[in-house]
Design a protein around this motif. Structure first.
Motif, mmCIF file in Angstrom:
data_model
loop_
_atom_site.group_PDB
_atom_site.id
_atom_site.type_symbol
_atom_site.label_atom_id
_atom_site.label_comp_id
_atom_site.label_asym_id
_atom_site.label_seq_id
_atom_site.Cartn_x
_atom_site.Cartn_y
_atom_site.Cartn_z
ATOM 1 N N GLU A 1 0.830 -1.208 0.000
ATOM 2 C CA GLU A 1 0.000 0.000 0.000
ATOM 3 C C GLU A 1 0.871 1.268 0.000
ATOM 4 O OE1 GLU A 1 -2.433 -1.424 -1.001
ATOM 5 O OE2 GLU A 1 -4.067 -1.173 0.413
ATOM 6 N N ARG B 1 -7.003 9.496 9.671
ATOM 7 C CA ARG B 1 -7.380 8.205 9.103
ATOM 8 C C ARG B 1 -6.537 7.956 7.867
ATOM 9 N NH1 ARG B 1 -9.358 12.903 8.732
ATOM 10 N NH2 ARG B 1 -11.400 12.538 9.632
ATOM 11 N N THR B 2 -6.553 6.689 7.406
ATOM 12 C CA THR B 2 -5.782 6.334 6.209
ATOM 13 C C THR B 2 -6.652 6.512 4.972
ATOM 14 O OG1 THR B 2 -4.775 4.602 7.539
ATOM 15 C CG2 THR B 2 -4.393 4.493 5.177
ATOM 16 N N VAL B 3 -6.081 7.052 3.919
ATOM 17 C CA VAL B 3 -6.750 7.061 2.606
ATOM 18 C C VAL B 3 -5.689 6.717 1.565
ATOM 19 C CG1 VAL B 3 -8.508 8.786 3.232
ATOM 20 C CG2 VAL B 3 -6.383 9.534 2.150
ATOM 21 N N LEU B 4 -6.130 6.552 0.318
ATOM 22 C CA LEU B 4 -5.188 6.222 -0.746
ATOM 23 C C LEU B 4 -4.963 7.432 -1.639
ATOM 24 C CD1 LEU B 4 -6.496 2.670 -1.746
ATOM 25 C CD2 LEU B 4 -4.577 3.233 -0.241
ATOM 26 N N PHE C 1 -9.812 10.319 -2.826
ATOM 27 C CA PHE C 1 -11.257 10.329 -3.067
ATOM 28 C C PHE C 1 -11.988 9.826 -1.839
ATOM 29 C CE2 PHE C 1 -9.297 10.509 -7.154
ATOM 30 C CZ PHE C 1 -10.117 11.365 -7.870
ATOM 31 N N SER C 2 -13.180 10.382 -1.641
ATOM 32 C CA SER C 2 -13.924 10.009 -0.445
ATOM 33 C C SER C 2 -15.381 10.405 -0.587
ATOM 34 C CB SER C 2 -13.288 10.682 0.777
ATOM 35 O OG SER C 2 -13.753 10.087 1.959
ATOM 36 N N SER D 1 -18.967 12.475 4.640
ATOM 37 C CA SER D 1 -18.300 11.760 5.737
ATOM 38 C C SER D 1 -17.864 12.735 6.828
ATOM 39 C CB SER D 1 -17.072 11.030 5.185
ATOM 40 O OG SER D 1 -16.146 11.971 4.655
ATOM 41 N N ALA D 2 -17.378 12.165 7.924
ATOM 42 C CA ALA D 2 -16.877 13.011 9.019
ATOM 43 C C ALA D 2 -15.745 13.906 8.506
ATOM 44 C CB ALA D 2 -16.398 12.130 10.166
ATOM 45 N N LYS D 3 -14.829 13.321 7.724
ATOM 46 C CA LYS D 3 -13.693 14.128 7.230
ATOM 47 C C LYS D 3 -14.180 15.254 6.331
ATOM 48 C CE LYS D 3 -12.053 10.485 4.853
ATOM 49 N NZ LYS D 3 -13.408 9.848 4.790
ATOM 50 N N GLN E 1 -20.876 6.895 4.352
ATOM 51 C CA GLN E 1 -19.651 6.820 5.165
ATOM 52 C C GLN E 1 -19.740 7.658 6.431
ATOM 53 O OE1 GLN E 1 -15.882 8.443 3.579
ATOM 54 N NE2 GLN E 1 -15.109 6.363 3.679
ATOM 55 N N SER E 2 -19.336 7.068 7.527
ATOM 56 C CA SER E 2 -19.241 7.663 8.864
ATOM 57 C C SER E 2 -20.577 7.709 9.613
ATOM 58 C CB SER E 2 -18.602 9.063 8.854
ATOM 59 O OG SER E 2 -17.466 9.121 8.037
HETATM 60 C C1 FMN Z 1 -5.455 1.133 3.562
HETATM 61 C C2 FMN Z 1 -6.694 1.996 3.688
HETATM 62 C C3 FMN Z 1 -7.093 2.756 2.604
HETATM 63 C C4 FMN Z 1 -8.218 3.577 2.694
HETATM 64 N N1 FMN Z 1 -8.537 4.376 1.637
HETATM 65 C C5 FMN Z 1 -9.575 5.224 1.737
HETATM 66 C C6 FMN Z 1 -9.847 6.176 0.701
HETATM 67 O O1 FMN Z 1 -9.115 6.291 -0.302
HETATM 68 N N2 FMN Z 1 -10.927 6.984 0.860
HETATM 69 C C7 FMN Z 1 -11.725 6.928 1.967
HETATM 70 O O2 FMN Z 1 -12.691 7.685 2.032
HETATM 71 N N3 FMN Z 1 -11.482 6.081 2.975
HETATM 72 C C8 FMN Z 1 -10.424 5.222 2.892
HETATM 73 N N4 FMN Z 1 -10.150 4.356 3.931
HETATM 74 C C9 FMN Z 1 -11.035 4.361 5.114
HETATM 75 C C10 FMN Z 1 -10.677 5.568 6.016
HETATM 76 O O3 FMN Z 1 -9.518 5.264 6.767
HETATM 77 C C11 FMN Z 1 -11.823 5.973 6.970
HETATM 78 O O4 FMN Z 1 -12.225 4.844 7.738
HETATM 79 C C12 FMN Z 1 -13.037 6.503 6.221
HETATM 80 O O5 FMN Z 1 -12.654 7.360 5.163
HETATM 81 C C13 FMN Z 1 -13.962 7.249 7.156
HETATM 82 O O6 FMN Z 1 -13.267 8.330 7.747
HETATM 83 P P1 FMN Z 1 -14.034 9.550 8.438
HETATM 84 O O7 FMN Z 1 -15.176 8.974 9.236
HETATM 85 O O8 FMN Z 1 -13.007 10.210 9.288
HETATM 86 O O9 FMN Z 1 -14.541 10.444 7.344
HETATM 87 C C14 FMN Z 1 -9.011 3.567 3.878
HETATM 88 C C15 FMN Z 1 -8.590 2.804 4.973
HETATM 89 C C16 FMN Z 1 -7.442 2.043 4.874
HETATM 90 C C17 FMN Z 1 -6.983 1.266 6.093
#
Ligand code: FMN
Length: 211
Positions: free
Chosen positions: A42, A60-63, A75-76, A80-82, A139-140
């Motif tokens: 990753e 939090r983790t995103v890509l 992207f998200s 969501s919370a973020k 989400q969230s």
């Molecule tokens: C390896 C990994 C990749 C992730 N990639 C994304 C992503 O690209 N976008 C996203 O919205 N959440 C991604 N998530 C989930 C977020 O960590 C998080 O749980 C989600 O975005 C909700 O966050 P929030 O409630 O703070 O908005 C990923 C989690 C992991 C562990």
């Protein structure tokens, strides 16, 4: 096992001012390519920190899905919370923990939404299951159990059967417009190398920081 006893020395490499690119984006490209070559798991995963209205930080983790001179894009879900945090404070800090290379990169800046055309283009490139997943997940939000998700998935599969899946209105990209970079390379005896780039009269100012 006392976790206080877990420690390793960092000896793989060093980072000198003379080796650094003048443009931090070029330095990032170089390190990203090296992280890819090292086949890190990753490699594009990054932590993204935002701030809640009450001042509480959230991470939090995103890509990371694109990066160029305009910024760093993930992207998200726009509800969501973020997303709420970014709408009240459109700033973020991202962190790439490339620990197998004894490196981390920290970047921060203002955040903007990417255009709908950019989001649509990326959305189209996703596997169909992920496209449906973006529709399914509020989400969230609190949900009672997993069945809520599988029922919604089934319903959407029936609704869009065979059709092109449209971009959900509440889904898209965020771009972090970098104002600050820090490149960290672990060294022996905790005397690590750290270089900070900050914007300075149209270019970048570089400082070495104490570890
Ligand atoms: C390896 C990994 C990749 C992730 N990639 C994304 C992503 O690209 N976008 C996203 O919205 N959440 C991604 N998530 C989930 C977020 O960590 C998080 O749980 C989600 O975005 C909700 O966050 P929030 O409630 O703070 O908005 C990923 C989690 C992991 C562990």
């Amino acid at each position: 096992m006392n976790i206080g006893d877990i420690r390793s020395e960092y000896t793989q490499s060093g980072l000198n001012r003379n080796d650094l690119c003048e443009e931090p984006l070029e330095q990032f490209k170089l390190w990203f390519a090296q992280a890819q070559q090292a086949k890190l798991k990753e490699v594009n995963a990054m932590s993204v920190a935002t701030v809640r209205k009450d001042g509480m930080p959230q991470v939090r983790t995103v890509l990371l899905k694109m990066f160029d001179e305009k910024g760093f894009v993930f992207f998200s879900n726009y509800n969501s919370a973020k997303a709420q945090e970014l709408s009240s404070t459109p700033k973020a800090s991202i962190l790439f923990p490339w620990l197998d290379l004894e490196r981390q990169v920290r970047i921060s800046g203002n955040v903007e939404k990417v255009t709908q055309a950019e989001s649509r283009k990326y959305f189209r490139s996703r596997p169909v299951g992920s496209q449906l997943g973006a529709w399914v997940s509020n989400q969230s939000q609190v949900i009672t159990d997993r069945k809520v998700l599988s029922a919604a998935m089934q319903e959407l599969q029936d609704r869009f059967k065979g059709d092109e899946i449209p971009l959900p209105e509440n889904w898209g990209g965020y771009r972090i417009v970098a104002e600050f970079y820090e490149f960290w390379q672990g060294r022996a005896n905790r005397l690590h190398d750290r270089f900070r780039y900050t914007r300075h009269s149209g270019g970048w100012h570089v400082n070495r920081l104490a570890p």
